[in-house]
Design an enzyme around this catalytic site. Structure first.
Site, PDB file in Angstrom:
ATOM      1  N   PHE B  52       0.830  -1.202   0.000  1.00  0.00           N
ATOM      2  CA  PHE B  52       0.000   0.000   0.000  1.00  0.00           C
ATOM      3  C   PHE B  52       0.862   1.249   0.000  1.00  0.00           C
ATOM      4  O   PHE B  52       1.990   1.238   0.489  1.00  0.00           O
ATOM      5  CB  PHE B  52      -0.944   0.001   1.208  1.00  0.00           C
ATOM      6  CG  PHE B  52      -1.906  -1.149   1.167  1.00  0.00           C
ATOM      7  CD1 PHE B  52      -3.110  -1.033   0.503  1.00  0.00           C
ATOM      8  CD2 PHE B  52      -1.575  -2.366   1.749  1.00  0.00           C
ATOM      9  CE1 PHE B  52      -3.991  -2.099   0.441  1.00  0.00           C
ATOM     10  CE2 PHE B  52      -2.453  -3.443   1.688  1.00  0.00           C
ATOM     11  CZ  PHE B  52      -3.664  -3.310   1.031  1.00  0.00           C
ATOM     12  N   GLU B  53       0.298   2.334  -0.526  1.00  0.00           N
ATOM     13  CA  GLU B  53       1.045   3.579  -0.691  1.00  0.00           C
ATOM     14  C   GLU B  53       1.466   4.190   0.641  1.00  0.00           C
ATOM     15  O   GLU B  53       2.339   5.032   0.692  1.00  0.00           O
ATOM     16  CB  GLU B  53       0.223   4.579  -1.497  1.00  0.00           C
ATOM     17  CG  GLU B  53      -1.088   4.957  -0.820  1.00  0.00           C
ATOM     18  CD  GLU B  53      -2.148   5.420  -1.817  1.00  0.00           C
ATOM     19  OE1 GLU B  53      -2.206   4.848  -2.909  1.00  0.00           O
ATOM     20  OE2 GLU B  53      -2.901   6.338  -1.465  1.00  0.00           O
ATOM     21  N   SER B  54       0.836   3.764   1.726  1.00  0.00           N
ATOM     22  CA  SER B  54       1.194   4.285   3.047  1.00  0.00           C
ATOM     23  C   SER B  54       2.471   3.632   3.576  1.00  0.00           C
ATOM     24  O   SER B  54       2.913   3.959   4.678  1.00  0.00           O
ATOM     25  CB  SER B  54       0.048   4.035   4.013  1.00  0.00           C
ATOM     26  OG  SER B  54      -0.329   2.665   3.983  1.00  0.00           O
TER      27      SER B  54
END
Lengths: 311, 261
Positions: B52-54
């Protein structure tokens, strides 16, 4: 006596910290999804009445939405602003659709790298994404964000981003010592770049801890205290959003805002009730009530509160 | 629901999951694509890695995640960092696959998730969330898949704002822009599965879902989709896939509502 230097404490009151933010400042906040936003600070900043802000907003949907809903924002450099699981940030969308504020759009990586370029004191930062899209072609500034240059080492043309330095970065952490050495449990969003890029850094913290506790966990320190100007002790500072490892998001209260955001009148009534009508964060927490706050405390393994869906 | 019946959402989910190869490292958002990833992991792709981009790497949530920021993803991940770390892993060419949605898609697979209608970008009729990691994923992942509901408002001749690059203006355009990812490999909608011609990069049809006609597709598409001579029916969900979706992966209908639509 602590064997570690405690220096001159940087701890100030929330009101004193918010008072250092000048009218018309550019601001960048921590937070991602419904977690880790410095919302107790945002509410105090709103109460102090200042505005004319520019936001460098990577993922801080709640601070950006509340400040815009109160009419305190002129321009947003953004990469994504929406409420996961709910929908659009309606006050921001309404402000853009009516021409009340201006925006300049980036990808998440693009905006993060602009902040990092400022933090590393570099005139530009290369990037391969954003190229070919309207994130490259539409630049509403005020400063240019994306150019192409020839690589000095090959025949390649490469995209480069300009640096972006907020006047003030405000980040909420799980633990901090009185110097602002801050630990964030869970993902850090882009706090590492924000605190390096900003001219001033304000840390709000769930807990203020002794230096020993920071030293013991020193590989978890995301915010270097040497960059921090002020520290504020603010338990439940991310509420009604969550703080990973401590308390869960309060979807019912967030949904209360989301419903209010459908109209300007309802959102004004919400701000009057939940922000302007309350003296400070203590009064806000009093309004929420201790039972509700304790129900939000997470299970230490699953990191979710009981009764908030399946583990 | 009688055996053998399935909803359009279930068909979209299963069709999306079939694009995911075992061993792939994939950026997948929430919603129906997340359900599809769980399904793929429970069937033919047990060794896929969810990213995920986080900065959440190799998450293995026990129950369905409600959001990219959901603690379920962080509390079951092998590594948790931040946006720069997560997206620079992507930028470095380490991600095989992404799944993206949007408000508008054109024949070259370009996506708009920023602003629709009105006087354009600065004064749109409808402002949306913006790129987030989508532009980065479409630019840098080796391949990506578009998953979106099929309507004339969505499938447009020209996107009002090009947030996320498909094949841009056609053959050679991604290469000229300097993008390293290969681009979109398909589109899954509630009407069918679509691909892109290897030479022209124009969208073409791969298969139509059970009960869908070519007229349905034409009526819901604002540009000419290329129709091959042989247009098969998308293989329907198996009993096993439906069982997993309804009783194991999303039993409470967080994303998949029960009953035929």
């Amino acid at each position: 006596m602590s064997p570690y230097s405690t220096g001159t404490s940087k701890i100030v009151s929330m009101a004193d910290a918010a008072a250092t933010v000048p009218e018309g400042a550019s601001l960048s906040f921590g937070g991602f999804g419904h977690f880790g936003h410095p919302l107790s600070f945002v509410r105090e900043l709103l109460r102090q009445g200042k505005g004319g802000f520019t936001l460098h907003a990577v993922a801080e949907c709640w601070p950006a939405e509340l400040l815009t809903a109160a009419g305190r924002v002129n321009h947003i450099n953004l990469s994504n602003l929406m409420f996961e699981g709910l929908g659009r940030v309606r006050a921001i969308c309404r402000a853009v659709e009516n021409g009340w504020i201006t925006t300049d759009d980036h990808s998440h990586l693009g905006l993060s790298l602009r902040l990092l370029a400022a933090g590393w004191d570099m005139p530009f930062m290369p990037i391969r994404t954003m190229a070919g899209s309207d994130l490259e072609h539409i630049q509403t500034g005020p400063a240019p964000k994306f150019r192409r240059i020839a690589s000095p080492f090959s025949d390649e043309q490469v995209g480069v981003l300009s640096p972006l330095s907020p006047d003030v970065a405000v980040v909420h952490v799980s633990e901090s010592d009185n110097q602002g050495n801050g630990i964030i449990r869970g993902q850090i969003s882009v706090v590492d770049a924000q605190v390096r890029a900003a001219k001033r850094v304000i840390v709000t913290a769930e807990r203020i801890v002794e230096p020993e506790e920071i030293v013991r966990n020193n590989q978890l320190v995301t915010v270097p205290g040497i960059l921090v100007d002020q520290v504020v002790h603010s338990p439940y500072g991310a509420y009604p959003g969550g703080m990973y490892g401590l308390y869960d998001e309060d979807m019912e209260l967030m949904d209360h805002y989301y419903e209010a955001s459908r109209s300007e009148e309802a959102v004004a009534a919400y701000l009057a009730e939940w922000i302007f009508g309350l003296a400070d964060h203590a009064e806000y927490l009093d309004r929420i009530g201790s039972q509700r706050l304790l129900e939000a405390v997470v299970d230490p393994v699953h990191m979710l509160a009981r009764g908030r869906g399946e583990w | 629901m009688v055996s053998g019946e399935f909803t359009r959402d279930e068909m979209m989910t299963v069709a999306t999951g079939r694009f995911i190869h075992d061993g792939w490292k994939a950026f997948i958002g929430t919603g129906l694509p997340m359900v599809a990833a769980y399904l793929a992991k429970a069937t033919h792709a047990p060794n896929m890695t969810l990213m995920f981009e986080s900065g959440v790497l190799a998450a293995e949530p026990r129950t369905i995640a409600r959001a990219v920021g959901d603690p379920r993803l962080q509390s079951t991940a092998r590594r948790v960092s931040g946006m720069l770390d997560g997206l620079l892993l992507l930028h470095g060419g380490n991600v095989d696959f992404g799944v993206l949605g949007g408000a508008q898609v054109d024949r070259f697979g370009n996506i708009n998730s920023t602003a629709v209608g009105g006087e354009g970008y600065s004064r749109p009729a409808t402002r949306l969330g913006g790129s987030g990691g989508a532009n980065d994923i479409a630019s840098a992942a080796k391949e990506f898949l578009i998953v979106v509901r099929h309507t004339r408002r969505t499938f447009v001749e020209r996107v009002d704002h090009l947030t996320t690059p498909g094949y841009l203006t056609g053959p050679g355009a991604r290469e000229a822009a300097g993008l390293h990812g290969r681009g979109p490999i398909g589109v899954v909608t509630d009407l069918g599965v679509f691909g892109f011609d290897a030479t022209t990069k124009r969208m073409n049809a791969t298969s139509l879902h059970e009960g869908i006609t070519w007229a349905d597709v034409e009526a819901a598409t604002g540009f000419d989709i290329d129709r091959p001579d042989d247009l098969p029916t998308t293989p329907p969900p198996s009993e096993h896939e439906l069982h997993l979706l309804r009783t194991v992966i999303d039993p409470n209908g967080v994303y998949l509502k029960g009953g035929p639509q």
